[in-house]
Design a protein around this motif. Structure first.
Motif, PDB file in Angstrom:
ATOM      1  N   VAL A 165       0.837  -1.195   0.000  1.00 32.39           N
ATOM      2  CA  VAL A 165       0.000   0.000   0.000  1.00 32.39           C
ATOM      3  C   VAL A 165       0.873   1.247   0.000  1.00 32.39           C
ATOM      4  O   VAL A 165       2.078   1.186   0.265  1.00 32.39           O
ATOM      5  CB  VAL A 165      -0.942   0.021   1.228  1.00 32.39           C
ATOM      6  CG1 VAL A 165      -1.879  -1.168   1.194  1.00 32.39           C
ATOM      7  CG2 VAL A 165      -0.145   0.021   2.526  1.00 32.39           C
ATOM      8  N   TYR A 267       1.974   7.197  -9.095  1.00 32.59           N
ATOM      9  CA  TYR A 267       1.236   6.443  -8.086  1.00 32.59           C
ATOM     10  C   TYR A 267      -0.270   6.444  -8.299  1.00 32.59           C
ATOM     11  O   TYR A 267      -0.994   5.809  -7.545  1.00 32.59           O
ATOM     12  CB  TYR A 267       1.582   6.993  -6.698  1.00 32.59           C
ATOM     13  CG  TYR A 267       3.068   6.935  -6.423  1.00 32.59           C
ATOM     14  CD1 TYR A 267       3.647   5.796  -5.895  1.00 32.59           C
ATOM     15  CD2 TYR A 267       3.895   8.013  -6.740  1.00 32.59           C
ATOM     16  CE1 TYR A 267       5.009   5.722  -5.673  1.00 32.59           C
ATOM     17  CE2 TYR A 267       5.256   7.954  -6.516  1.00 32.59           C
ATOM     18  CZ  TYR A 267       5.818   6.804  -5.986  1.00 32.59           C
ATOM     19  OH  TYR A 267       7.167   6.739  -5.779  1.00 32.59           O
ATOM     20  N   TRP A 369      -5.536   1.290  -2.683  1.00 33.49           N
ATOM     21  CA  TRP A 369      -4.792   2.520  -2.967  1.00 33.49           C
ATOM     22  C   TRP A 369      -5.729   3.680  -3.292  1.00 33.49           C
ATOM     23  O   TRP A 369      -5.368   4.833  -3.107  1.00 33.49           O
ATOM     24  CB  TRP A 369      -3.867   2.303  -4.162  1.00 33.49           C
ATOM     25  CG  TRP A 369      -2.600   1.581  -3.891  1.00 33.49           C
ATOM     26  CD1 TRP A 369      -2.443   0.431  -3.164  1.00 33.49           C
ATOM     27  CD2 TRP A 369      -1.292   1.945  -4.354  1.00 33.49           C
ATOM     28  NE1 TRP A 369      -1.135   0.054  -3.165  1.00 33.49           N
ATOM     29  CE2 TRP A 369      -0.399   0.961  -3.880  1.00 33.49           C
ATOM     30  CE3 TRP A 369      -0.798   2.993  -5.120  1.00 33.49           C
ATOM     31  CZ2 TRP A 369       0.970   1.003  -4.148  1.00 33.49           C
ATOM     32  CZ3 TRP A 369       0.557   3.031  -5.388  1.00 33.49           C
ATOM     33  CH2 TRP A 369       1.433   2.053  -4.905  1.00 33.49           C
TER      34      TRP A 369
END
Length: 378
Positions: A165, A267, A369
């Motif tokens: 994570v 990300y 996420w």
């Protein structure tokens, strides 16, 4: 080489992000930051390699040498925190943050493995840190740590979900908080899990993953091309290791390529999609390949990325001829045929390689996420 590294490695995500490189880089950095570090305790995050590990001697020496340098040579007050796993956990971050709050530390130094880099960065961004953290110093001592030091965010292990994570992002004002990275090739272990070739191909995989235009992806073309060129130069240097000097050059170029690859990681938390390489490492690696080394796993994705992207549209500002030439040179290298397959990285033959199953793992990780990923077909 040093002059070229200075010009390339000065780029980064932070407005006050600086890179010091070369021999004794960490000592020179600590000396320049002495005024900031002497005022309050320093949280010293280090990794604890197992004695059986091939990388143990050099990483252990780097960690112990840093402790001596911080405490005895410079006289800084330090509070130790150690990470013993391949990835720090949320609990590791909580405990280290409590150390910061109890000690009144205003600076963090991370030395050793990629886990140490990620833990140091995560604590630096932690919402629960009650005092003002002003300085973060990273000193990688493994190839994976070089990648992690270049990355702007931390990857943590959620042991309950068996997935990786993203750390909670505090959103420090980069104009008020400084991030320093000390890149000293002599300090970085040239042995350990995975080969140097795997590390080079892993950096190239991240570069290729970042080079094509996908919805929402905006990355600097010069950083992408620099990563690919550096990876190719490292492969070339590996082919000509006649003496200690050429071997050292290959090692230095590998570290540089990995650092650049870390800078390229997206990300998926803003307007950009998450890198495919990062999505696969975060979701598939912990469950299906728990014994595989992350850089080796990333290198195994490179042939698939080449096949997937051969008809894709290049990002703006990148020459198709230049990219095509770089990719052809990578594919023509003798070691390209020896890139490990995913099946070769499995612990046993029971690992499920069904595409639908692995996509489900990616979807589960994506929901944790809460990030943007590329479409399933890609």
């Amino acid at each position: 080489l040093t002059q070229r590294q200075n010009s390339i490695m000065s780029t980064g995500h932070h407005s006050r992000r600086t890179v010091v490189q070369g021999s004794s880089a960490l000592r020179r950095l600590l000396k320049s930051e002495r005024g900031n570090l002497v005022r309050a305790p320093v949280l010293l995050v280090s990794s604890n390699e197992t004695p059986q590990s091939e990388s143990f001697p050099k990483v252990h020496t780097a960690c112990e040498g840093t402790k001596f340098m911080v405490g005895m040579e410079f006289g800084f007050r330090s509070v130790p925190a150690t990470v013993i796993s391949a990835y720090p956990t949320l609990e590791d971050v909580k405990k280290a943050t409590e150390l910061v709050n109890r000690s009144g530390a205003t600076s963090i130094i991370g030395v050793g493995s990629g886990a140490a880099m990620d833990l140091a960065k995560a604590v630096f961004q932690e919402d629960d840190a009650t005092n003002n953290l002003e300085n973060l110093i990273l000193a990688p001592a493994t190839r994976g740590a070089a990648l992690a030091a270049g990355a702007s965010r931390s990857i943590l292990l959620d042991p309950h979900e068996e997935t990786l994570v993203l750390e909670k992002h505090h959103g420090h004002d980069d104009d008020e908080n400084a991030v320093h990275i000390a890149i000293d090739p002599k300090m970085v272990c040239d042995k350990g899990p995975g080969s140097m070739t795997d590390a080079i191909f892993a950096s190239i995989a991240v570069g290729v993953d970042s080079i094509y235009s996908r919805e929402g992806v905006v990355k600097r073309p010069d950083q992408v091309i620099s990563t690919l060129r550096c990876g190719l130069e490292a492969l070339h240097a590996l082919d000509h290791q006649e003496d200690e000097s050429s071997s050292s050059t290959a090692h230095e170029l590998t570290i540089e390529a990995l650092f650049h690859a870390g800078e390229l990681l997206s990300y998926g938390t803003g307007t950009t999609n998450r890198n495919i390489t990062l999505a696969c490492v975060s979701s598939i690696l912990p469950i299906s390949f728990p014994q595989a080394q992350s850089l080796t796993f990333m290198s195994s994705l490179l042939p698939g990325l080449f096949d997937t992207y051969q008809d894709a549209v290049l990002m703006e500002g990148v020459s198709s001829d230049e990219v095509g030439t770089l990719i052809q040179r990578v594919q023509a290298h003798a070691m390209y045929e020896k890139i490990p397959s995913l099946s070769s990285l499995a612990v046993d033959s029971t690992t499920n390689f069904d595409v639908a199953t692995m996509l489900k793992q990616v979807h589960t990780n994506q929901s944790v996420w809460n990030c943007l990923d590329v479409d399933d077909q890609l």
